[in-house]
Scaffold this motif. Sequence first.
Motif, PDB file in Angstrom:
ATOM      1  N   VAL A 162       3.924  23.634 -21.060  1.00 34.26           N
ATOM      2  CA  VAL A 162       4.755  24.536 -22.002  1.00 34.26           C
ATOM      3  C   VAL A 162       6.108  24.763 -21.812  1.00 34.26           C
ATOM      4  N   PRO A 163       6.780  24.921 -20.563  1.00 35.07           N
ATOM      5  CA  PRO A 163       8.393  25.345 -20.488  1.00 35.07           C
ATOM      6  C   PRO A 163       9.039  24.147 -20.954  1.00 35.07           C
ATOM      7  N   ALA A 164       8.536  23.155 -20.574  1.00 36.41           N
ATOM      8  CA  ALA A 164       9.305  21.807 -20.868  1.00 36.41           C
ATOM      9  C   ALA A 164       9.357  21.368 -22.200  1.00 36.41           C
ATOM     10  N   ILE A 165       8.239  21.685 -22.930  1.00 33.10           N
ATOM     11  CA  ILE A 165       7.789  21.198 -24.413  1.00 33.10           C
ATOM     12  C   ILE A 165       8.724  22.347 -25.110  1.00 33.10           C
ATOM     13  N   VAL A 166       8.704  23.655 -25.082  1.00 33.54           N
ATOM     14  CA  VAL A 166       9.442  24.484 -25.688  1.00 33.54           C
ATOM     15  C   VAL A 166      10.886  24.378 -25.683  1.00 33.54           C
ATOM     16  N   GLN A 167      11.395  23.940 -24.415  1.00 37.47           N
ATOM     17  CA  GLN A 167      12.643  23.790 -24.189  1.00 37.47           C
ATOM     18  C   GLN A 167      13.421  22.395 -25.038  1.00 37.47           C
ATOM     19  N   VAL A 168      12.623  21.418 -25.156  1.00 37.88           N
ATOM     20  CA  VAL A 168      13.116  20.226 -25.926  1.00 37.88           C
ATOM     21  C   VAL A 168      12.950  20.703 -27.383  1.00 37.88           C
ATOM     22  N   TYR A 195      -5.489  23.800 -30.018  1.00 36.95           N
ATOM     23  CA  TYR A 195      -6.717  23.416 -29.342  1.00 36.95           C
ATOM     24  C   TYR A 195      -6.444  22.522 -27.923  1.00 36.95           C
ATOM     25  N   ASN A 196      -5.395  22.934 -27.290  1.00 32.22           N
ATOM     26  CA  ASN A 196      -5.173  22.484 -26.085  1.00 32.22           C
ATOM     27  C   ASN A 196      -5.683  23.576 -25.099  1.00 32.22           C
ATOM     28  N   ASP A 197      -5.438  23.577 -23.806  1.00 32.99           N
ATOM     29  CA  ASP A 197      -5.833  24.524 -22.644  1.00 32.99           C
ATOM     30  C   ASP A 197      -4.750  25.513 -22.500  1.00 32.99           C
ATOM     31  N   PHE A 198      -4.519  26.311 -23.332  1.00 33.52           N
ATOM     32  CA  PHE A 198      -3.432  27.456 -23.081  1.00 33.52           C
ATOM     33  C   PHE A 198      -3.892  28.555 -23.007  1.00 33.52           C
ATOM     34  N   SER A 199      -3.160  29.600 -22.225  1.00 33.23           N
ATOM     35  CA  SER A 199      -3.416  30.769 -21.969  1.00 33.23           C
ATOM     36  C   SER A 199      -2.942  31.644 -22.696  1.00 33.23           C
ATOM     37  N   GLU A 200      -3.072  32.965 -22.991  1.00 32.96           N
ATOM     38  CA  GLU A 200      -2.484  33.886 -23.785  1.00 32.96           C
ATOM     39  C   GLU A 200      -0.826  33.988 -23.531  1.00 32.96           C
ATOM     40  N   ASP A 201      -0.608  33.902 -22.039  1.00 29.48           N
ATOM     41  CA  ASP A 201       0.913  33.819 -21.927  1.00 29.48           C
ATOM     42  C   ASP A 201       1.651  32.810 -22.405  1.00 29.48           C
ATOM     43  N   ALA A 202       1.027  31.587 -22.150  1.00 29.93           N
ATOM     44  CA  ALA A 202       1.617  30.120 -22.776  1.00 29.93           C
ATOM     45  C   ALA A 202       1.754  30.267 -24.316  1.00 29.93           C
ATOM     46  N   LEU A 203       0.791  31.073 -24.858  1.00 29.89           N
ATOM     47  CA  LEU A 203       0.952  30.736 -26.431  1.00 29.89           C
ATOM     48  C   LEU A 203       2.195  31.781 -26.725  1.00 29.89           C
ATOM     49  N   GLN A 204       2.075  33.034 -25.907  1.00 30.10           N
ATOM     50  CA  GLN A 204       3.277  33.647 -26.390  1.00 30.10           C
ATOM     51  C   GLN A 204       4.834  33.276 -26.133  1.00 30.10           C
ATOM     52  N   MET A 205       4.790  32.131 -25.200  1.00 31.67           N
ATOM     53  CA  MET A 205       5.887  31.278 -25.014  1.00 31.67           C
ATOM     54  C   MET A 205       6.002  30.272 -26.197  1.00 31.67           C
ATOM     55  N   LEU A 206       5.027  29.643 -26.479  1.00 31.74           N
ATOM     56  CA  LEU A 206       4.891  28.978 -27.611  1.00 31.74           C
ATOM     57  C   LEU A 206       5.488  29.698 -29.033  1.00 31.74           C
ATOM     58  N   ASP A 207       5.142  30.792 -29.096  1.00 29.11           N
ATOM     59  CA  ASP A 207       5.611  31.501 -30.340  1.00 29.11           C
ATOM     60  C   ASP A 207       6.997  31.876 -30.529  1.00 29.11           C
ATOM     61  N   THR A 208       7.943  31.608 -29.306  1.00 29.30           N
ATOM     62  CA  THR A 208       9.408  31.836 -29.626  1.00 29.30           C
ATOM     63  C   THR A 208       9.873  30.491 -30.274  1.00 29.30           C
ATOM     64  N   CYS A 209       9.099  29.391 -30.719  1.00 30.91           N
ATOM     65  CA  CYS A 209       9.688  28.188 -31.100  1.00 30.91           C
ATOM     66  C   CYS A 209       9.206  28.288 -32.629  1.00 30.91           C
ATOM     67  N   HIS A 210       9.923  28.199 -33.522  1.00 27.96           N
ATOM     68  CA  HIS A 210       9.396  28.221 -34.885  1.00 27.96           C
ATOM     69  C   HIS A 210       8.602  26.767 -35.350  1.00 27.96           C
ATOM     70  N   ASN A 211       9.137  25.738 -34.764  1.00 21.60           N
ATOM     71  CA  ASN A 211       8.730  24.467 -34.936  1.00 21.60           C
ATOM     72  C   ASN A 211       7.412  23.915 -34.544  1.00 21.60           C
ATOM     73  N   ILE A 212       6.828  24.905 -33.589  1.00 24.75           N
ATOM     74  CA  ILE A 212       5.471  24.597 -32.698  1.00 24.75           C
ATOM     75  C   ILE A 212       4.524  25.300 -33.481  1.00 24.75           C
ATOM     76  N   ARG A 213       3.434  24.479 -33.637  1.00 28.16           N
ATOM     77  CA  ARG A 213       2.166  25.162 -34.176  1.00 28.16           C
ATOM     78  C   ARG A 213       1.223  25.133 -32.889  1.00 28.16           C
ATOM     79  N   TYR A 214       0.679  26.512 -32.781  1.00 27.25           N
ATOM     80  CA  TYR A 214      -0.581  26.366 -31.958  1.00 27.25           C
ATOM     81  C   TYR A 214      -1.853  27.365 -31.909  1.00 27.25           C
TER      82      TYR A 214
END
Length: 883
Positions: free
Chosen positions: A844-850, A864-883
């Motif tokens: 997640v960190p590398a994907i969010v960064q790029v 539908y990948n194997d992410f925890s709630e913490d990872a989902l919160q990190m993904l939520d900071t990026c507007h162009n990522i759907r999770y």
Amino acid sequence: MDKVDILTRILKTENTSTILGGQSPASVINSRKYVPVTVDAQDDNLGFLDDAIRTVLCGETRTVVVVGPEGSGKTTALFKLVVDWANGECLQNFSHVFNFQFSKIGSSTDELSLETLIQQGQLQMPPNFTRLVTEEPDGVLFVFDGLDEFKHSLDPSSHTLTSDPYHLVSVSCLLASLLHGSLLKGAAFLVATRPTDGVKFLGGIRMDVLGFQKPQREVYFNNFFPDPTAASEAFLHMERTLGIYDFCASPRFCWTVCSIYKRLIDSCTKLSETLSQLFVDILVHLIQSLSLNKEHSRGLVLALGRMASHCLHYQHSSCSKHAIDSFGFEQSLTSVDGFLRVHGEGELSFHSKLMQEFVLAVAFFLDPSTHGDAEKMLDNHKGCSKFLDFFMSGLSEPVQYRLLEDLLGKFSSDQIKCFKSWFKSRSEKTLKKYNKSEHYRCFHLLHQAQNESLVKEILNPPAHPCIFHENLSLQDCAALNYVITCLGEREKLSMSRTAILREMMEVLAPSVSLSHTVILSNCSIHKDSIPLLASAVSMGVTTELELSHSNLGDEKLDILCAGLREAKLHGLNLNVCGLTAACCDNLAFLLTSGASHLQILQMMFNPIGDQGFAKLCEAMHSPNCRLQELQIQSCNLTAASMEAFASALCSGQSQLTKIDFKGNMAGDSGVEALCKALRQPLCKLQSLGLFDNGLTGACCSSLKEVFMSEHCSLSELDLSLNSLGQEGALLLCHGLKSPSCPIEILNLTRCDLTTAVFEELGSVLKNGTCQIKSLLLAINKVGDQGVKYLWDALAHPNCLLEELSVEMTKLTDACVEDLCAALRASHTLKLLELRNNSLTDAAVPAIVQVMKEKQNMKELNLKYNDFSEDALQMLDTCHNIRY
């Protein structure tokens, strides 16, 4: 009961007709213009009430309960049966028929016996009459009318039932004993009532009175008006403006309407356009007939309004004379006969519940001090009034209340402003919530108001370009049509899950004509409404007609095609309509009509088979056929269809650029035949869908030749869900490397591709001549090693990919470094599909960064990948990522 006595009592009874109370049963019967009402007996079998009662009572059934609303014709039907018995015309299996009104016998406080009850119904009692009746009870019929007016219980458990015809008991005990077979066992009973809880204590057969259906109303109007022209004018007007309401089935209401219409026609006055206007005309007639001055007329209406409010609020059907004294009738109590009727124990009730609500609405605008603001008024009567807001809406407009002001004095301008302010505010809130029933109510109120500028103000077209509806009634259709015709030409009219009968299409035709796109998906469209639909589409601005899941069938489609030959349709959606090859002749004729504009035809999930499709292919040979797109998914097509289609493509006349054969069975041989056409210079096809067509690698050699042909115009190809395998896919890749290959969109989802194929696809994307912008490779489980070739290709400057799907390809965190490098290097990629893989929080960190760096990327889908709630919160900071 003596037959002469019956005819004397019923047919010679002086019963003055009132405009709200309806025509008396005696005058109906004597006029010889009796129209029987419709009844729903059992198992949804409709018929005439008289016939149904006669049939049942001539059999073994001993109790018939007739249930219907006020004015539905129950009393007149019962009187008619009794008169016909007395005339020897029916029910002659009964020696004696006794006719009683519950309201009269229920008012008695004395104890009665069966003998005294019978005596009340007879002018003269012959000697030993009671004994004769009790000895042959199966020849006795008791007719009881008005059970709903009986204030006592008929529950047998609450009485000590008697079997002695001479025993004195309470009225309720006597009737319970009769109706439950303890007394005079074997006698028959015919009971009529409005809906009431008392029905549950009665056995036998229940018959629900439906009143007049449309044909009966027409007969009634023809009987009422001596002039056939006036009868036709009045009937057609009622059906257009009022026939949408259930209460139009009431014979009593029909009498009221006919009486008012006759008065208006005779005076050359325009007939009322809404329910509110009709009741304005009725009230004007009633007030004028009383010859009261303006002050007394106003006082009468205000008193009626207070009574109406009391009865509605406390859900009383009637008021005692003592209670009425508090409503202010002091100077006008002798003038209330036209509005109220006396019944039961000296109680008064409104002849018509509609008039009850109408006078309350009038009183609201006459007297602000009593009824408060609009919201308070409606809240006080919430759940107990059905048309109060209708009438308030209608009466808020000058064109409707002006006649009443002449008779009653000025309406309160403050009340009118108050109502309009409430209505506008409520409507604007309602239309934002998308609550279907509240939307409909808003449209009904606008319809009653008949104010076009108000419609445009509330339904601002830019804010409401489309109106979507489902499960519409005829009444809803009328209101919706009024709103749309006020708004004018619009982009879309969409209805679903509605049984569209002829009457509904007659009402909606103007709305259809005003709509560029008409969607009637999931509707049951009646055969008789099809010509009206076709006519409305042809006469209006409609260019798109969607009838998917409407179960049209061949017969109705043939009618539709005949009516659409002059239409300006560009698109016709017939998906899942139950069509077969039998309809394709008419479809082909529609396509080749000289006036045809049809460019898009959707036919998914209709089993037309090769025979039907061949007829459509023949149409493509015509210079008049303008078809450009054909959706023919899952239509039972085989390789034989490909031969016919290939011929059409090479005819030089076909304008077709897109076709989707998804879910058919073209097979390798069918595709080979099709490929011959795709290499011809006359073929204009640009998009070809062969999803799940039973293909193998054997067809790929022919497809490769198409890719390499200088005449190929194909830019989009879907080969998903076919077992192409490595050998076949590598042949495709060889063709894709051709400098002349025009393919821009390629779908190879679940085609049994291997790592070697992915390596070759990566090479294709980098070769400098490849035009592919969208590549879909989902469900080819090549893992990180296979997809790595695509990451390398994305980083190459020659790669033009804008969309890439590698969903469910078994990717892991090991691919993240190459993935991020590819994303940074690519200047074209906009959409990347990575769903259903095995990426974890570590990625997640590398994907969010790029992705934060790649603002030009529209979307990266990581669902539908194997992410925890913490990872989902990190993904939520990026507007162009759907999770």
